[in-house]
Motif scaffolding. Structure first.
Motif: not given
Length: 401
Positions: A307-315, A317-323, A335-337
């Motif tokens: 679950v921790t890994l999934a949260l990190a990966e989702a974070g 993706v959110a960072l990449g989308a914001a950028w 890459v993150s997606g």
């Protein structure tokens, strides 16, 4: 823009590494398990059982372990800072007992060290087997891991299966599957890839001499993940642990929410605190010695709890989308997606392989609550990290001591 693009791409690629490692382990774990021949020589052994206020369980544990002993073997219970009748109950059940009272040095590592020193002073056997007081290890499994440890002169970890308690909630069933993937699925996949494994703290055998080597690993520590730390120290000393999927040590997940939270916090804070100091040391050891097993252990250590890994990966993706939304490049999001999509696929495969008979589609509704609980544990690690060992509450008991 280009510099930020490159930095975010590097961050996304770094986040993808543990996902790829996890995917390799899960894919390798999918084929059915096959029995393998037992190693020929059976060493002399001592079973060491650390016990803190386990009067209600220790007699059954001692009786089960006695069935696997041979003449000359020893069964030692370390009654560690006990305020109940653990010592007397263990003696009455036929175990050798040594008591330890030290309120300043609390934790399982100190109890194991106390037991080891007692054995060393009264006749140390070839192999030491550690079994927790709330676990069951069948005689055939005790024999198998002892033989395998002697045959390879290395630590050997049995498959640690945590079963759900009766009438478990959906969140507990999800936690059970996540634990099975961590303790059995991933080590089995790594074993098939030729990788070492970590030590799970119970159901492991180690040649006694490895614990007495000059500059070797020390049992005496109060680390939250003293088991994982011991395995990493043994690997750095040249003796990476091996996994034995044909032997199982079993226990039951705590049913209470508070007890489960205590256990998860200890496991996850302990794991996270070991990544920085040990991943680099293992990587350097792999390069210096030309030992790919140490590199594999470093990669495995960097795989966060699911679950921790999934949260990190989702974070990420959110960072990449914001950028991307600010006009930056698409590469970090791509890459993150891709990494997050691979993780979701792998988690689905793991749930099907290791959750059969445990999970149903309705259990998915418990995922948000599980994620929220893990997020709270992560926030505690950042702001108020647990550093002291706390015993997990057993069914029917009061708060952990």
């Amino acid at each position: 823009m280009l510099v930020v693009d490159l930095l975010l791409c590097a961050l996304a690629l770094a986040g993808a590494v543990p996902v790829v490692v996890l995917a390799a382990q899960i894919l390798a774990s999918l084929p059915p398990l096959r029995q393998t021949p037992v190693a020929p020589r059976r060493p002399s052994l001592a079973v060491l059982v650390p016990a803190h206020d386990e009067a209600g369980l220790i007699a059954g544990t001692v009786a089960a372990l006695h069935a696997g002993l041979r003449p000359g073997d020893r069964l030692l219970v370390v009654a560690d800072n006990c305020a109940d009748a653990t010592a007397a109950t263990a003696r009455a059940a036929g175990a050798e007992v040594v008591e330890r009272h030290d309120s300043a040095r609390r934790g399982k590592g100190y109890a194991l060290d106390h037991g080891y020193r007692h054995l060393a002073g009264t006749g140390l056997p070839e192999t030491l087997v550690v079994v927790d007081a709330d676990c069951a290890l069948a005689p055939a499994c005790l024999d198998r891991i002892a033989r395998l440890s002697a045959a390879h002169d290395a630590p050997v970890q049995a498959a640690y299966r945590l079963d759900p308690p009766p009438r478990a909630s959906a969140s507990l069933r999800l936690a059970t599957v996540a634990t099975v993937v961590k303790q059995i699925g991933r080590p089995l996949g790594g074993h098939r890839l030729g990788w070492p494994c970590g030590i799970s703290g119970t159901g492991f055998a180690v040649p006694s001499r490895l614990l007495g080597l000059p500059n070797g690993p020390s049992l005496a520590n109060g680390h939250l993940a003293e088991d994982l730390k011991l395995g990493l120290d043994l690997a750095l000393a040249g003796h990476p642990p091996r996994f034995c999927p044909q032997a199982e040590v079993r226990s039951v997940l705590p049913a209470g929410a508070a007890a489960r939270r205590t256990q998860q916090t200890r496991w996850e804070h302990g794991h996270l605190s070991l990544i920085l100091p040990y991943a680099g040391a293992l990587a350097r050891g792999a390069l210096r010695r030309g030992d790919a097993r140490l590199a594999a252990m470093a990669l495995d250590l960097c795989v966060l709890p699911l679950v921790t890994l999934a949260l990190a990966e989702a974070g990420l993706v959110a960072l990449g989308a914001a950028w991307r939304g600010l006009g930056g490049g698409a590469a970090p999001l791509l890459v993150s997606g891709t990494s997050l999509a691979l993780l979701i696929l792998v988690l689905g495969m793991a749930a099907r392989r290791w959750g059969a008979g445990l999970l149903g589609w309705r259990d998915v509704a418990a995922v948000p609550g599980l994620v929220a609980g893990k997020a709270a544990i992560l926030l505690r690690f950042v702001g108020r990290r647990q550093t002291e060992w706390v015993r997990t509450e057993r069914a029917g008991e009061g708060p952990p001591r």
